[in-house]
Design a protein around this motif. Sequence first.
Motif, mmCIF file in Angstrom:
data_model
loop_
_atom_site.group_PDB
_atom_site.id
_atom_site.type_symbol
_atom_site.label_atom_id
_atom_site.label_comp_id
_atom_site.label_asym_id
_atom_site.label_seq_id
_atom_site.Cartn_x
_atom_site.Cartn_y
_atom_site.Cartn_z
ATOM 1 N N HIS A 1 28.144 0.326 2.075
ATOM 2 C CA HIS A 1 26.546 0.275 1.887
ATOM 3 C C HIS A 1 26.153 0.689 0.404
ATOM 4 N N GLN B 1 21.320 -1.463 8.158
ATOM 5 C CA GLN B 1 21.208 0.092 8.097
ATOM 6 C C GLN B 1 22.092 0.561 7.165
ATOM 7 N N ASP B 2 21.936 1.755 7.376
ATOM 8 C CA ASP B 2 22.875 2.591 6.498
ATOM 9 C C ASP B 2 23.970 3.394 7.458
ATOM 10 N N ARG C 1 20.099 4.664 9.634
ATOM 11 C CA ARG C 1 18.856 4.606 8.939
ATOM 12 C C ARG C 1 18.635 3.276 8.691
ATOM 13 N N ASP D 1 17.438 0.177 6.825
ATOM 14 C CA ASP D 1 17.612 -0.414 5.471
ATOM 15 C C ASP D 1 17.493 -1.993 5.465
ATOM 16 N N GLY E 1 20.595 -2.633 3.398
ATOM 17 C CA GLY E 1 21.523 -2.069 4.381
ATOM 18 C C GLY E 1 22.655 -3.008 4.898
#
Length: 305
Positions: free
Chosen positions: A204, A225-226, A230, A232, A236
């Motif tokens: 990431h 996502q991360d 989360r 992103d 992400g």
Amino acid sequence: MIRMAPRLLGGLALLAAAGPAFAQTVFPAAYTVYAAGDIARCKHPDPRWSGAAATARLVEPLLRANPHSAVLSLGDHTYPVGAQAEFEHCYHPTWGRFRERTWPTPGNHEYATPGAAPYFAYFGARAKPQGKSWYSLRLGSWLVVSLDSNLTGALHAEQIGWLRDTLAREKATCTLAFWHHPLYTSGGHIGEQGRMRDAFALLHAAGAELVLSGHDHDYERFAPQDADGRLDRARGVRQFVVGTGGAYATPFLQFTPNSEVREASYDGVLELRLLDGAYEWKFLPAAPERVPAGATLDHGRSSCH
């Protein structure tokens, strides 16, 4: 008996394990990969009619038609214990037909036999092209990284250090990584989430696009996502779980946040077109006649970061 250590084919650039990258062949703007894990279940009485045979029949003509294509096998190539006889009698008659077009990563079932020795013997240099169970290469313009999610302790630390160095050294607009155990899943191994979080975090931070995994016998696509779950959408990493190589399907247990698509009804492979600055994906079912009328198979396109 089958030959156990095939040579590497030309036309693909393996990246140096240390030191500066060497000059590379000029590659086509697009490269296609077919990805799945959890493949050959040896309890089937005849491998010619197994789930692995069905997915192999899907992939083989696609590879034949496109010289700029390869297979990424996402671990658990055979069941139950990754023994030599399983590779010989279950995997080789099916996915073994395109072994020399396959870049593998080991799963937990391979390591049910000490050291995953039959896996490494079967794939030979393709399993350890740089001397370790992790490696990197270029497919088209993409940096592709294979990691071993079964490692712990000092070996895992060595792998993570190598990944950090590789991402810093081998600059690429688009990056894909693959390993067996998914960081995120809604499937049967949901209690194992968290493995490879450090690798996901490095990817990431480096702006990588994709992570492919298997382990759960289903198909699932997550939003970018991360490493802490989360969302992103700008930077992400998009994760696919593709444990639909032919072993047997398992159900989803719950819906994990950021899961966008889930399917556990049929075997198939993920087709990824690795473009210059973008990628396209499509799930290909091994038995299209089993897809309900009017259903839309998962597909899409996205730009690299």
